[in-house]
Design a protein around this motif. Structure first.
Motif, PDB file in Angstrom:
ATOM      1  N   ALA A   1       0.075   9.018  -5.448  1.00  0.00           N
ATOM      2  CA  ALA A   1      -0.679  10.214  -5.055  1.00  0.00           C
ATOM      3  C   ALA A   1       0.246  11.308  -4.544  1.00  0.00           C
ATOM      4  O   ALA A   1      -0.142  12.481  -4.537  1.00  0.00           O
ATOM      5  CB  ALA A   1      -1.700   9.852  -3.980  1.00  0.00           C
ATOM      6  N   GLY A   2       1.478  10.947  -4.142  1.00  0.00           N
ATOM      7  CA  GLY A   2       2.331  11.930  -3.485  1.00  0.00           C
ATOM      8  C   GLY A   2       3.575  12.355  -4.224  1.00  0.00           C
ATOM      9  O   GLY A   2       4.195  13.362  -3.858  1.00  0.00           O
ATOM     10  N   LEU A   3       3.993  11.627  -5.258  1.00  0.00           N
ATOM     11  CA  LEU A   3       5.238  11.950  -5.971  1.00  0.00           C
ATOM     12  C   LEU A   3       4.906  12.444  -7.371  1.00  0.00           C
ATOM     13  O   LEU A   3       4.453  11.674  -8.223  1.00  0.00           O
ATOM     14  CB  LEU A   3       6.155  10.722  -6.038  1.00  0.00           C
TER      15      LEU A   3
ATOM     16  N   ASP B   1       0.828  -1.205   0.000  1.00  0.00           N
ATOM     17  CA  ASP B   1       0.000   0.000   0.000  1.00  0.00           C
ATOM     18  C   ASP B   1       0.864   1.257   0.000  1.00  0.00           C
ATOM     19  O   ASP B   1       0.487   2.281  -0.586  1.00  0.00           O
ATOM     20  CB  ASP B   1      -0.923   0.006   1.216  1.00  0.00           C
ATOM     21  N   GLU B   2       2.034   1.189   0.658  1.00  0.00           N
ATOM     22  CA  GLU B   2       2.938   2.339   0.685  1.00  0.00           C
ATOM     23  C   GLU B   2       3.388   2.710  -0.726  1.00  0.00           C
ATOM     24  O   GLU B   2       3.420   3.898  -1.085  1.00  0.00           O
ATOM     25  CB  GLU B   2       4.159   2.038   1.560  1.00  0.00           C
ATOM     26  N   LEU B   3       3.719   1.704  -1.536  1.00  0.00           N
ATOM     27  CA  LEU B   3       4.127   1.987  -2.914  1.00  0.00           C
ATOM     28  C   LEU B   3       2.952   2.536  -3.711  1.00  0.00           C
ATOM     29  O   LEU B   3       3.107   3.491  -4.481  1.00  0.00           O
ATOM     30  CB  LEU B   3       4.683   0.723  -3.572  1.00  0.00           C
ATOM     31  N   ILE B   4       1.775   1.962  -3.537  1.00  0.00           N
ATOM     32  CA  ILE B   4       0.597   2.461  -4.259  1.00  0.00           C
ATOM     33  C   ILE B   4       0.331   3.926  -3.902  1.00  0.00           C
ATOM     34  O   ILE B   4       0.015   4.747  -4.773  1.00  0.00           O
ATOM     35  CB  ILE B   4      -0.622   1.577  -3.949  1.00  0.00           C
ATOM     36  N   ARG B   5       0.499   4.287  -2.625  1.00  0.00           N
ATOM     37  CA  ARG B   5       0.267   5.691  -2.219  1.00  0.00           C
ATOM     38  C   ARG B   5       1.274   6.648  -2.847  1.00  0.00           C
ATOM     39  O   ARG B   5       1.007   7.857  -2.949  1.00  0.00           O
ATOM     40  CB  ARG B   5       0.326   5.799  -0.698  1.00  0.00           C
TER      41      ARG B   5
END
Length: 468
Positions: free
Chosen positions: A248-250, A241-245
């Protein structure tokens, strides 16, 4: 000044390794030439992932025998996965080979050359090591708009069809500061997009206790001069999930995800030792699209794996229909001697594998055409790579005003576009520029359009645009 020629066969990691060889040879005062017939040093960087790639290398090596007879001082070297797998046996097959060096011995190429020139050949080094050798001060040539950067080597997954753990060793990650230093050098040389490479980038740093892969992406996102970040390849079982997020942030992370599924059947996935199910894969795809609605998802598929029944194959067909990939790379299964699946019973006949492959390719062609056609009428940011293959000519400022140019969107769509002759002043482009292109048509493998004026360039990405 001595000359060299490198024939690179296979994956992006081989392309990256060849670029490192070029940098080392340039430091030794070698110059690169366009033909092996002109070279004092000929290197074949090989691949063994499929039999066709090995045969390509063997055919080329056979052609070098006459070159060696005409000029015995020519040095012939073989690197990559075939070298790692077959070692000294290659010299038995091709006595004109001077150097056989494996996937972990790339940085020792200068040593091997010295040994051969001093009369100590043939040299064979196919040992596997636990660490990745870094060459202090090694500066790779820039000039390309996009370039590869290997962040890790090897694999710990041991899929039953795959030889990678046997020819590239166990998983080892480079230190993040080394990776960032290399990317900064590439940015300073004009590179605008980096593609981070690993057999399973999702597990980067885990064994060594380094930063996570999403954290590494965040560090690359801060490198000045780099405008886009891509990566390959990801293993679905480790997609966090961290990679998927991160999508949205990079802001520099491209909205394209290559996520190899290999089969749509959970039974076959278990037989492949993939360690995820069809349901888990579909759930990860859903999470990606919830986070980034425009994300393009591509995949790899193997057809005709031993024991794949018609029902198993239909599950792969239905998965393609459910996901609607932007593109697939589909291959017929072939035995590799080091892989466990080579000993599996219930092999699928070649004719049936070919039928299944063509069915998948036809299915995906229709999906890709539909998805790409739907982009017509939108304006998309495109990173210019240069004149298209049809055009030829210079990439200099203002060059080729009547020619077709090519580049890629963030979603990895190839865009061929013209400079709009009706605009005043006529726009100019250079490789490495970020431009906005009005998409006029979409095809199975590309988009076509034309650059838009500064006025229309200010429009929001994806907004429909109607020409006057």
């Amino acid at each position: 000044m001595r000359s060299y020629f490198i024939n690179t066969i296979g994956c992006q990691m081989n392309i990256y390794d060849s670029s490192r060889m070029s940098a080392m040879l340039t430091a030794l005062n070698f110059r690169e030439v366009d033909s092996f017939r002109e070279a004092d040093l000929i290197i074949v960087n090989t691949c063994t992932i499929r039999d066709k790639a090995r045969q390509k290398a063997v055919s080329f090596l056979g052609r070098l025998a006459s070159r060696k007879r005409k000029n015995p001082r020519v040095i012939v070297a073989v690197g990559g996965c075939v070298a790692q797998h077959e070692g000294r046996a290659l010299i038995d097959l091709f006595p004109h080979i001077d150097i056989v060096f494996g996937t972990h011995a790339v940085t020792r190429l200068p040593e091997f050359l010295n040994l051969v020139e001093d009369g100590y050949g043939p040299v064979v080094d196919v040992g596997l090591t636990d660490a990745i050798d870094e060459v202090p001060g090694l500066i790779r040539a820039g000039g390309a708009v996009s370039d590869f950067v290997t962040i890790m080597r090897g694999c710990d997954n041991f899929c039953t069809y795959c030889v990678v753990p046997h020819v590239r060793g166990r998983e080892t990650s480079r230190r993040p500061e080394r990776i960032i230093e290399e990317i900064r050098q590439l940015a300073a040389s004009g590179v605008r997009e980096v593609v981070l490479l690993g057999q399973n980038v999702n597990s980067y740093g885990n064994k060594e206790g380094l930063c996570s892969f999403p954290r590494l992406l965040a560090m690359v996102n801060e490198v000045a001069g780099i405008e886009r970040i891509r990566f390959t390849t990801s293993h679905p079982k480790d997609l966090s999930d961290e990679l998927i997020r991160s999508y949205a942030g990079l802001e520099k992370l491209c909205h394209h995800f290559h996520l190899p599924v290999q089969s749509g059947s959970s039974r076959i996935l278990e037989r492949m030792n993939r360690r995820y199910t069809r349901e888990r894969y579909l759930e990860r795809v859903e999470r990606l699209r919830e986070t980034a609605a425009d994300i393009a998802i591509t995949t790899d598929i193997i057809v005709g794996f031993p024991g794949e029944t018609p029902a198993d194959f239909e599950e792969t067909v239905s998965l393609i229909q459910a996901v609607e990939f932007d593109g697939i790379f589909a291959f017929m299964y072939s035995d590799r001697s080091l892989a466990p699946a080579a000993k599996f019973p219930d092999k699928i006949p070649s004719a049936e594998k070919n039928r299944r492959l063509n069915l998948l390719l036809d299915l995906q062609k229709g999906i890709s055409e539909s998805k790409n056609s739907a982009l017509a009428g939108q304006i998309l940011p495109v990173l210019v790579e240069g004149p298209s293959r049809r055009s030829g000519g210079s990439t200099g400022s203002g060059a080729g005003l009547e020619r077709q140019w090519t580049g890629r969107t963030s979603t990895n769509k190839v865009v061929n576009f013209m400079l709009s002759g009706s605009l005043s002043p006529t726009p100019t482009v250079n490789a490495g520029d970020m431009v906005r292109v009005y998409i006029e048509a979409g095809f199975a493998h590309s988009l076509s359009g034309r650059i838009v004026s500064e006025e229309n360039n200010s429009m929001n990405t994806g907004e429909s645009f109607h020409a006057a």
